[in-house]
Each structure stands twice: as C-alpha cells, then as structure tokens.
Design a protein around this motif. Structure first.
Motif, short mmCIF file in Angstrom:
data_model
loop_
_atom_site.label_atom_id
_atom_site.label_comp_id
_atom_site.label_asym_id
_atom_site.label_seq_id
_atom_site.Cartn_x
_atom_site.Cartn_y
_atom_site.Cartn_z
N ILE A 55 14.90 7.10 -3.59
CA ILE A 55 13.61 7.04 -4.28
C ILE A 55 12.67 6.17 -3.44
O ILE A 55 12.97 5.00 -3.18
CB ILE A 55 13.75 6.44 -5.69
N THR A 56 11.54 6.74 -3.02
CA THR A 56 10.57 6.00 -2.22
C THR A 56 9.28 5.84 -3.02
O THR A 56 8.65 6.83 -3.41
CB THR A 56 10.26 6.75 -0.91
N LEU A 57 8.87 4.61 -3.27
CA LEU A 57 7.61 4.36 -3.96
C LEU A 57 6.46 4.81 -3.07
O LEU A 57 6.47 4.57 -1.86
CB LEU A 57 7.46 2.87 -4.28
N LEU A 92 16.57 2.55 -3.52
CA LEU A 92 15.17 2.43 -3.93
C LEU A 92 14.41 1.67 -2.87
O LEU A 92 14.80 0.55 -2.51
CB LEU A 92 15.09 1.69 -5.27
N THR A 93 13.32 2.24 -2.35
CA THR A 93 12.58 1.58 -1.28
C THR A 93 11.09 1.84 -1.44
O THR A 93 10.65 2.57 -2.33
CB THR A 93 13.08 2.07 0.10
N GLY A 94 10.31 1.20 -0.56
CA GLY A 94 8.87 1.40 -0.54
C GLY A 94 8.44 1.79 0.86
O GLY A 94 9.04 2.66 1.48
N SER A 95 7.45 1.11 1.41
CA SER A 95 7.01 1.34 2.78
C SER A 95 7.38 0.12 3.62
O SER A 95 7.87 -0.87 3.11
CB SER A 95 5.50 1.57 2.83
N ALA A 137 18.42 -1.80 -3.46
CA ALA A 137 17.02 -1.98 -3.08
C ALA A 137 16.95 -2.19 -1.58
O ALA A 137 17.64 -3.06 -1.03
CB ALA A 137 16.42 -3.17 -3.81
N ALA A 138 16.14 -1.38 -0.90
CA ALA A 138 15.90 -1.55 0.53
C ALA A 138 14.46 -2.06 0.68
O ALA A 138 13.52 -1.29 0.57
CB ALA A 138 16.08 -0.22 1.26
N VAL A 139 14.33 -3.36 0.91
CA VAL A 139 13.03 -4.03 0.80
C VAL A 139 12.43 -4.35 2.16
O VAL A 139 13.06 -5.04 2.97
CB VAL A 139 13.16 -5.33 -0.02
N ASN A 140 11.24 -3.84 2.39
CA ASN A 140 10.42 -4.24 3.53
C ASN A 140 9.07 -4.70 3.02
O ASN A 140 8.62 -4.28 1.95
CB ASN A 140 10.23 -3.08 4.51
N GLY A 141 8.42 -5.57 3.77
CA GLY A 141 7.09 -6.02 3.38
C GLY A 141 7.10 -6.84 2.11
O GLY A 141 8.04 -7.59 1.84
N GLY A 146 6.10 -8.14 -9.97
CA GLY A 146 6.88 -7.02 -10.46
C GLY A 146 7.72 -6.37 -9.39
O GLY A 146 8.78 -5.82 -9.66
N GLY A 147 7.27 -6.44 -8.13
CA GLY A 147 8.05 -5.89 -7.04
C GLY A 147 9.33 -6.68 -6.82
O GLY A 147 10.40 -6.10 -6.57
N CYS A 148 9.25 -7.99 -6.90
CA CYS A 148 10.44 -8.83 -6.80
C CYS A 148 11.36 -8.58 -7.98
O CYS A 148 12.58 -8.48 -7.83
CB CYS A 148 10.02 -10.30 -6.73
N GLU A 149 10.77 -8.44 -9.16
CA GLU A 149 11.55 -8.17 -10.37
C GLU A 149 12.25 -6.81 -10.28
O GLU A 149 13.40 -6.67 -10.68
CB GLU A 149 10.64 -8.22 -11.60
N LEU A 150 11.56 -5.82 -9.73
CA LEU A 150 12.15 -4.50 -9.58
C LEU A 150 13.34 -4.56 -8.63
O LEU A 150 14.39 -3.95 -8.90
CB LEU A 150 11.10 -3.52 -9.04
N ALA A 151 13.21 -5.27 -7.53
CA ALA A 151 14.32 -5.42 -6.59
C ALA A 151 15.50 -6.10 -7.26
O ALA A 151 16.66 -5.71 -7.05
CB ALA A 151 13.87 -6.22 -5.36
#
Length: 295
Positions: A55-57, A92-95, A137-141, A146-151
């Motif tokens: 899942i990519t935000l 779960l990741t973003g950019s 959670a694959a976290v970059n940037g 809420g982003g920290c909470e989601l991770a």
C-alpha cells in the motif's frame, strides 16, 4: 495528527522534486484489483510469489497528509488484503519525501468538542492496528504527528536514513489523538516520550532505532525492498501460526506481564490443535522443509 501547516513550512526549506513512488528491484508486480478505485493510495502485489500486499500513500500535493478519504482507502485496502488468501504480509509506505507528514489540519480546523466526542473522531484510524496479517511500515522522509502514529500502528518499522519522526501536535495547541502518547510511551519509555510530545521536536531514524521505535535503518532507496523481503521471509512460515504469534506479542505490548504470560500459554496450547504445528515438528524431525497449509 499534524501537519499540513507544518509541512508547508518544511517544504519551503527543502528541494521539492517531482513526487514519485520508490522503484523496486523485485520484477513481480501487478495491481491488486483493477476494480478497486482508490483516490489517495496505490495497492499492488509484490514479491516473487506475489504474496506481499504493498500500500503506497499517494497524496502528491500534501506530503501524504492523512485525510478521512485516505484513511478510508487504507481501511478498504486492508479489508481486501485480509480477505486475499494469497497475501501473507503487508507493507505500508509513502514517498521518499514523506511517509505521511501528519493529519489534514484543514479537516480538523472547525471541529468542536461535541462533534469529536459524539462522532468518535479518529476512532476508525485504528484499522491498521487491528490487521491480523503482519504489516510493515517502510518509512522515508517525514513521519510526523498522524504519520508517526500510523507507522506505530504497524507491527514492524523499517526506516530510511533520512526519515524524520515526531509528534508536534503541542505546537498547534492540541495533543496526539491516534495513539501518539500511548504507543510512543510503550516503545521508548515515559521520559523520552514526554520529551518528544511536550516539545514537538523531531527525531531521526537513527535515534528512533536507538530508542527501539524502529527495527532497522537502510539507505533510502532500499527501504521498501527490504520491507518486502522481510514480508517474504515471514510468509515462509505458517500464516495461521504467524497470526497467533502476532496476537501474543501484542498481548505483551498491551497488557500486564502476568496477563500476557497467561495469554501466551493459552495461545501456545492452541497451536497443538493445528495441522501446521504437527507438520512443522514432523518436518524438523525428518530434516526437511515443512509444507504449511494454514490449517
């Protein structure tokens, strides 16, 4: 929670490359469902056996700020991935620029106490933490508010070297509302959690790893690939036993030691009612790889 406003100020200080989803070296990739219409996320199958749900935000202009629509998309995607028997783990990741820079302040600006209380505001955001399949959670940037909470709702956090975490809600006159004061305290301890939430200061991926919030830190371009590899490793085990093991670990995270030990013992006993437990032990004694069926 936080921070479209905060992210706006951040974005002025950093170069803004065109938004892109990280490229993966894994050659196997396809859309999870061509029928699914997600506005704020992308959903794919990854891995050699296509058994990892990615899942990519994808809120390009808002640094993946978490609006209700995005969280509803995540919830719906998780429902589909949970129901898909071919999927054994989820990433779960973003950019590269932002995992998720916070909650959408514009959506919250005019809310009242009665609206929040009677409507159980943010309660639906816990869907990630209720996923039975392991989620990484694959976290970059930026992973702020809420982003920290989601991770932290995920089971494991892998982070890129440039990732920045924080709970800066205090800076806009509120507090974390999706687990920030609770999960962070469990992860890093009372003193460090107090420092983080009372100052709103950001902290690095290296610090997050040192404090126990992040499992491992990788070069930016490797984070998603490594998370997928981890998911594939997990998928070599019985998906039924993985789910039972996850429940036991969460019990340790959420309850007292004595209650957690009782839960662990009951769950341990329950594995003796499964075919996979018998197959695993038999394969060990016969010196061969087990053939798990999820039963």
């Amino acid at each position: 929670m936080a921070f479209v406003k905060l992210c706006s100020s951040i974005s002025k200080q950093i170069i803004q490359p065109a938004f892109r989803v990280q490229k993966l070296s894994t050659p196997f990739s396809r859309s999870l469902s061509t029928a699914a219409n997600y506005e704020f996320i992308k959903v794919e199958k990854k891995g050699e056996k296509e058994n990892i749900g990615l899942i990519t935000l994808n809120r390009k202009k808002a640094l993946n700020a978490l609006c209700d629509g995005l969280m509803n998309d995540i919830s719906n995607a998780l429902d589909s991935l949970e129901a898909d028997k071919s999927i054994g783990a989820i990433v779960l990741t973003g950019s590269e620029k932002a995992f998720a820079a916070g909650a959408d302040i514009k959506e919250m600006q005019n809310k009242t106490f009665s609206e929040c209380f009677s409507g159980s505001f943010l309660s639906a955001w816990d869907r990630v933490s209720k996923t039975t399949k392991p989620i990484i959670a694959a976290v970059n940037g930026y992973a702020l508010g809420g982003g920290c909470e989601l991770a932290m709702m995920c089971d494991i956090i892998y982070a890129g070297e440039g990732a920045k975490f924080g709970q800066p809600e205090i800076l806009i006159g509120t507090i974390p509302g999706a687990g920030g004061t609770q999960r962070l305290t469990k992860a890093v301890g009372k003193s460090k959690a107090m420092e983080i939430v009372l100052t709103g200061n950001q902290f690095t991926a290296i610090e997050a790893e040192k404090w126990g919030l992040v499992s491992k830190v990788f070069p930016v371009e490797q984070v998603v690939d490594e998370a997928i590899k981890l998911g594939e490793k997990i998928c070599t085990n019985s998906n039924l036993i993985v789910a039972i093991c996850k429940e036991s670990v969460n019990s340790a995270y959420e309850t007292t030691l004595s209650e957690g030990l009782r839960t662990e013992k009951r769950l341990f006993y329950s594995t003796f009612a499964t075919k996979d437990r018998k197959e695993g032990m038999t394969a060990f004694l016969e010196k061969r790889k087990p053939d798990f069926t999820g039963e």
